[in-house]
Design an enzyme around this catalytic site. Structure first.
Site, mmCIF file in Angstrom:
data_model
loop_
_atom_site.group_PDB
_atom_site.id
_atom_site.type_symbol
_atom_site.label_atom_id
_atom_site.label_comp_id
_atom_site.label_asym_id
_atom_site.label_seq_id
_atom_site.Cartn_x
_atom_site.Cartn_y
_atom_site.Cartn_z
ATOM 1 N N TYR A 49 19.758 30.102 20.000
ATOM 2 C CA TYR A 49 18.302 30.099 20.041
ATOM 3 C C TYR A 49 17.854 30.674 21.386
ATOM 4 C CZ TYR A 49 19.790 26.687 16.627
ATOM 5 O OH TYR A 49 20.445 26.060 15.597
ATOM 6 N N GLU A 66 27.519 23.997 11.464
ATOM 7 C CA GLU A 66 26.233 24.662 11.661
ATOM 8 C C GLU A 66 26.039 25.190 13.081
ATOM 9 O OE1 GLU A 66 22.882 21.829 11.982
ATOM 10 O OE2 GLU A 66 24.250 20.348 11.122
ATOM 11 N N HIS A 107 23.118 22.287 20.271
ATOM 12 C CA HIS A 107 23.330 21.076 19.458
ATOM 13 C C HIS A 107 24.790 21.022 19.040
ATOM 14 C CE1 HIS A 107 23.409 23.683 15.888
ATOM 15 N NE2 HIS A 107 22.282 24.221 16.319
ATOM 16 N N ARG A 152 20.556 30.109 12.927
ATOM 17 C CA ARG A 152 21.432 28.996 12.569
ATOM 18 C C ARG A 152 21.953 29.256 11.163
ATOM 19 N NH1 ARG A 152 18.437 25.217 13.895
ATOM 20 N NH2 ARG A 152 17.482 24.386 12.002
ATOM 21 N N ASP A 165 0.813 -1.209 0.000
ATOM 22 C CA ASP A 165 0.000 0.000 0.000
ATOM 23 C C ASP A 165 0.852 1.267 0.000
ATOM 24 O OD1 ASP A 165 -2.449 -1.336 0.035
ATOM 25 O OD2 ASP A 165 -2.341 -1.617 2.203
ATOM 26 N N HIS A 191 13.632 21.521 15.638
ATOM 27 C CA HIS A 191 13.045 20.630 14.636
ATOM 28 C C HIS A 191 11.595 20.981 14.338
ATOM 29 C CE1 HIS A 191 16.296 17.317 15.413
ATOM 30 N NE2 HIS A 191 16.741 18.324 14.713
ATOM 31 N N GLU A 214 24.128 27.126 8.395
ATOM 32 C CA GLU A 214 24.653 25.775 8.134
ATOM 33 C C GLU A 214 25.109 25.670 6.690
ATOM 34 O OE1 GLU A 214 23.193 21.117 8.533
ATOM 35 O OE2 GLU A 214 21.707 22.731 8.436
ATOM 36 N N HIS A 241 22.211 12.703 7.767
ATOM 37 C CA HIS A 241 23.104 12.470 8.906
ATOM 38 C C HIS A 241 23.833 11.156 8.613
ATOM 39 C CE1 HIS A 241 21.182 15.201 12.213
ATOM 40 N NE2 HIS A 241 21.280 15.810 11.042
ATOM 41 N N ASP A 290 22.489 19.646 3.064
ATOM 42 C CA ASP A 290 21.892 20.121 4.313
ATOM 43 C C ASP A 290 22.335 21.571 4.520
ATOM 44 O OD1 ASP A 290 20.647 20.359 6.725
ATOM 45 O OD2 ASP A 290 21.825 18.843 7.767
ATOM 46 N N ASP A 329 15.782 25.723 7.260
ATOM 47 C CA ASP A 329 16.665 24.551 7.215
ATOM 48 C C ASP A 329 16.040 23.576 6.231
ATOM 49 O OD1 ASP A 329 18.218 22.313 7.601
ATOM 50 O OD2 ASP A 329 18.135 22.373 9.787
ATOM 51 N N HIS A 386 27.810 17.332 11.231
ATOM 52 C CA HIS A 386 27.664 15.892 11.014
ATOM 53 C C HIS A 386 28.060 15.577 9.574
ATOM 54 C CE1 HIS A 386 23.993 16.803 8.720
ATOM 55 N NE2 HIS A 386 23.695 17.641 9.692
#
Length: 441
Positions: free
Chosen positions: A398, A394, A365, A407, A54, A263, A409, A376, A291, A280, A369
């Site tokens: 905040y 990055e 953070h 930010r 499906d 996020h 990056e 990631h 990214d 982002d 990465h």
């Protein structure tokens, strides 16, 4: 406007789903299989996931399976085994690699399109494998390779947050007479994937270039009273029409207080003059991810306080870039050669919050990465950064109390000479340059 944007985006995504991937030459995948067999030192078996009956969205091959094969067939399998010299009672064995493809389902192909099968005489040439067989033969081939050899198969083992298709391998091999023990091959694969070859770098560059174009479009589309999702839709239009098959991750367009939520992905807010917006968002090109993040003043110009925070974040990124040394610098940690420590120390020594406290508490953070087949990407973070490694830098600050999140990056590569290359440099990051683009200059 919302209905128009999403209808247009849906049409683009539908047309993109039929695009074939920019597959690297078969020799590249063959070299990876040989390297894995040698490093693992035993029989390696991986299974590709099945496509759900499906499934609504386009099937995406598992990263490790694609890295070793360049094959996008759901439910495929691969087997590689290193050459073994005769020793005592252990007979010699030559290097072996076999791709296993499921039987064709002609009824299903009416819905999914033609599928390569193991009985296709042209399959070895198309895939670059020495042999191609039907999946039903996998247990017998494993049993042959393990005869008079240690009964160990290296495969992907389940772990927290990861449920690989190879988890079902024990059940799949139940028809074999061999007693098989399993060991996790994932750390070995992650180590190999840390350094990208020339073909991978070329694909990452294409993903970055398309994502940069999307960010430039976002800078021009960001205005007061525009919905966050409108900016997201504009970006997805830009990278889709440049051949990218999907976003690298759920796009984040967070304005005002949403800019302080790492996020945030609802993208439903209305952008207001006087606020900043953190964008982002980036895309995959032929499975390889970019990214990129930029922070924009919604009214076209940063306030004095916003610019102060912005330039501290940019300064932290530039400090990390300046400190980079190939073969010495580490992306993570707090050691002497840690770029993460360089950026955090810069933020700590520049600027204060409304209570006179240092700003490093708002950098919540890590500095970066690896990127590659996954946004990631797995890799060995215990080794210094060196040629062939692709990653982000990055830094961010905040401050919920001030509704300011910043930010910046970018994507980087260490080239063959050990030089740090900023792949996303075409996306402006200096405050005055961002303002110029937003003004259409």
């Amino acid at each position: 406007m919302r209905k128009f944007v999403f209808c247009l985006l849906a049409l683009l995504l539908a047309s993109a789903s039929g695009n074939s991937l920019d597959r690297q030459p078969g020799a590249d995948y063959h070299a990876r299989r040989e390297a894995l067999a040698k490093k693992a030192g035993g029989v390696v078996v991986l299974l590709a996931p099945l496509e759900g009956i499906d499934d609504v969205y386009e099937f995406r091959q598992a990263d490790n399976f694609y890295y070793l094969s360049g094959v996008t067939v759901p439910g495929a399998g691969l087997l590689v085994a290193p050459a073994v010299e005769a020793k005592g009672d252990t007979p010699a064995r030559s290097y072996t690699e076999i791709l296993f493809l499921p039987p064709r389902n002609l009824r299903r192909e009416k819905f999914t399109g033609p599928q390569l099968g193991g009985d296709d005489a042209d399959a070895p040439k198309q895939t670059g494998f020495d042999r191609v067989e039907e999946t039903g033969k996998l247990p017998d081939e494993v049993a042959k390779l393990l005869a008079n050899h240690p009964p160990v198969v290296y495969t992907e083992m389940p772990s927290q947050g990861r449920n690989p298709a190879s988890e079902d391998l024990l059940g799949f091999l139940r028809h074999s007479n061999a007693m098989v023990f399993f060991q996790d091959v994932t750390p070995t694969l992650s180590s190999l994937r840390t350094v990208k070859d020339a073909g991978e770098i070329a694909l990452i560059r294409k993903a970055v270039d398309a994502s940069v174009a999307a960010h430039l479009a976002a800078m021009k589309a960001t205005k007061p009273n525009v919905k966050e999702y409108e900016v997201s839709a504009v970006m997805q239009y830009e990278w889709t029409r440049r051949g990218c098959e999907r976003p690298s991750y759920s796009p984040i367009v967070g304005s005002g207080h949403n800019s302080t939520v790492l996020h945030y992905s609802e993208d439903t807010g209305t952008m207001k003059a006087g606020d900043v917006v953190v964008i982002d968002a980036a895309a995959e090109y032929s499975m390889y991810a970019a990214d990129i993040t930029r922070t924009l003043p919604i009214g076209g110009h940063f306030t004095a306080r916003q610019k102060e925070i912005y330039e501290i974040v940019l300064g932290a990124q530039e400090a990390a870039m300046a400190a980079f040394q190939s073969g010495k610098s580490m992306l993570v940690g707090d050691g002497e050669n840690s770029l993460n420590k360089v950026a955090k120390d810069y933020i700590k020594s520049h600027g204060k919050d409304l209570h006179g406290q240092p700003l490093d508490q708002y950098f919540i953070h890590g500095l970066g990465h690896y990127i590659g087949l996954n946004v990631h990407d797995p890799g060995d973070y215990k080794v210094p950064l060196g040629p062939g490694m692709a990653f982000t830098i990055e830094p961010g600050i905040y401050i919920p109390e001030e509704n300011i999140g910043v930010r910046i990056e970018d994507d980087y590569l260490v080239d063959a000479d050990g030089k740090l290359v900023k792949l996303s440099a075409a996306a402006p990051s200096k405050a005055e340059d961002v303002e110029k683009v937003m003004a259409g200059k």
